[in-house]
Each structure stands twice: as structure tokens, then as C-alpha cells.
Write a protein that holds these residues in place. Structure first.
Motif, short mmCIF file in Angstrom:
data_model
loop_
_atom_site.label_atom_id
_atom_site.label_comp_id
_atom_site.label_asym_id
_atom_site.label_seq_id
_atom_site.Cartn_x
_atom_site.Cartn_y
_atom_site.Cartn_z
N ASN A 150 3.79 5.33 -5.96
CA ASN A 150 3.59 5.24 -7.41
C ASN A 150 2.53 6.22 -7.89
O ASN A 150 2.66 6.79 -8.98
N GLU A 151 1.48 6.43 -7.11
CA GLU A 151 0.47 7.44 -7.46
C GLU A 151 1.10 8.83 -7.51
O GLU A 151 0.80 9.63 -8.40
N GLN A 152 1.97 9.11 -6.54
CA GLN A 152 2.65 10.40 -6.52
C GLN A 152 3.58 10.55 -7.73
O GLN A 152 3.63 11.62 -8.35
N SER A 181 0.83 -1.22 0.00
CA SER A 181 0.00 0.00 0.00
C SER A 181 0.86 1.26 0.00
O SER A 181 0.55 2.23 -0.71
N GLN A 182 1.94 1.25 0.78
CA GLN A 182 2.83 2.41 0.81
C GLN A 182 3.49 2.64 -0.55
O GLN A 182 3.58 3.78 -1.01
N GLU A 193 2.30 1.65 -3.45
CA GLU A 193 1.26 2.08 -4.38
C GLU A 193 0.99 3.57 -4.23
O GLU A 193 0.76 4.27 -5.23
N THR A 194 1.06 4.08 -3.00
CA THR A 194 0.89 5.52 -2.77
C THR A 194 2.02 6.30 -3.41
O THR A 194 1.80 7.34 -4.06
N SER A 252 3.21 9.05 -10.56
CA SER A 252 2.34 9.13 -11.74
C SER A 252 1.84 10.55 -11.98
O SER A 252 1.67 10.98 -13.12
N ALA A 253 1.65 11.29 -10.91
CA ALA A 253 1.15 12.67 -11.02
C ALA A 253 2.19 13.61 -11.64
O ALA A 253 1.86 14.73 -12.03
N HIS A 254 3.43 13.15 -11.75
CA HIS A 254 4.50 14.01 -12.27
C HIS A 254 5.12 13.47 -13.55
O HIS A 254 6.27 13.78 -13.86
N GLN A 255 4.35 12.70 -14.32
CA GLN A 255 4.84 12.20 -15.60
C GLN A 255 4.76 13.31 -16.63
O GLN A 255 3.86 14.13 -16.63
#
Length: 195
Positions: free
Chosen positions: A45-47, A39-40, A42-43, A49-52
Motif C-alpha cells: 500500500n505504501e508503494q 505488514s507485507q 501495508e508495504t 500510495s507513492a504512485h497516486q
């Protein structure tokens, strides 16, 4: 933030990801703790992903100067900004390219040894760097690697590559990997020159 500062911070991110990959190989915990760790990550990775977007520097950098490793900063074999790339330095020695490389757990094939495909990957790039160093850049047409002994993990190994023959369209480059004086592997690549 300046481009130099951003690239320095990107290198920190890459090094942290490299350590994460290394630590993940021998990960041993119960299912509940593994779920928390997943879960950590994945969090994170979400962050990420927001900066691609467009890379901070080009994938192929024509302004590499004497720093051949900077020619492909994101490459999987030698890229400083690729977490899978092994720890290394790459330097010019006359018309040859010399690299001291330390492979980690993420490169393991046989127990405590570098996977043969990883060795081939690194040879391919370093042979190409020998071509680039000698102003004969080209695409790999064929690659042969001869393995004499397993390449150990976590030990500085010396790779050296050079041009053997240079024609109008074809270039043959050779290389070797040593542990001290002991020859571990050799390679030969045929490159088709970029005209």
C-alpha cells in the motif's frame, strides 16, 4: 511506456488485487502469520500510495465505442480496473445489453449467494448501459429489484437489460438475471435523460 502498455499493466495490478480480495475472505492463520501478512500488504500500500495521481484513462471514457464496459473503466459495478467489480463481459445484442457475470466471495451475502446490494449495484449500471447503448444516457432516479431466488457465487449468470419506454426527459429500462433458463431476479430503473 505507452498508454496501452500502462493500461495492460494496470489491469494486471487490478487482477492481482482482485485475487487478494478473494483470498482474504477465507484467510485462516495464527496471529503471528496474520501480522506478517498485514505488514507485507501495508508495504504494498505504501508503494501504491507513492504512485497516486491522475488516472491513466478518464473515469468516464467517451471513446468507448462498442465496448460499454470501457465507458466507466474504474466503476465499482463493471469497471475492468476496479478490483471489486465482478468478472464479466458486456456486449451489445441489437438494442439490448447482455452480460455474463461471475460473482466471487467478495460479493457474498447469504451463504454461497450474491449480496442483494451487489445485485442492485450491477443492475443499476447495466440498466444505465442500456440507456447509453440507445443514445439516451441519464441519471438513475429510481431503481427496483425483485429477487426471485438467490444468485449463486462462482457461476456464470446472464444479465440482460433493455429500454422499455423512452420519453423526452424520462427513460424506463428493464433487466433480468438468469441462471440458464431460470429467472433469478428482475429490475426496473427510471432514468432522467442528460440533455
Amino acid at each position: 511506456m505507452s498508454a496501452n502498455t500502462a493500461s495492460a499493466q494496470l489491469l494486471r495490478v487490478t487482477q492481482a488485487l482482485q485475487e487478494t480480495l478473494e483470498l482474504s475472505i477465507d484467510l485462516n492463520a495464527d496471529a503471528e502469520r496474520l501480522a506478517e501478512l498485514a505488514s507485507q500488504l501495508e508495504t504494498v500500500n505504501e508503494q501504491l500510495s507513492a504512485h497516486q495521481g491522475e488516472k491513466i484513462m478518464p473515469y468516464f471514457n467517451m471513446e468507448y465505442g462498442d465496448q460499454l464496459r470501457e465507458a466507466l473503466p474504474y466503476g465499482p459495478a463493471t469497471g475492468r480496473y476496479n478490483a471489486y467489480s465482478p468478472d464479466m463481459d458486456v456486449r451489445n445484442n441489437g438494442d439490448r445489453v447482455v452480460s455474463d457475470i461471475r460473482f466471487g466471495k467478495r460479493h457474498e451475502g447469504p451463504p454461497n449467494s450474491v449480496h442483494g446490494g451487489i445485485t442492485s449495484l450491477v443492475f443499476d449500471q447495466l440498466l444505465a448501459f442500456a440507456c447509453l447503448r440507445n443514445n439516451t444516457p441519464g441519471y438513475t432516479a429510481s431503481l427496483q429489484v425483485s429477487y426471485r431466488k438467490p444468485l449463486p457465487l462462482h457461476k456464470a449468470l446472464r444479465f440482460e437489460t433493455w429500454l422499455e419506454d423512452c420519453g423526452e426527459r424520462k427513460v424506463i429500462a428493464r433487466g433480468e438475471c438468469r441462471d440458464g433458463d431460470e429467472l433469478l431476479a428482475t429490475s426496473e430503473g427510471l432514468f432522467i435523460r442528460i440533455i
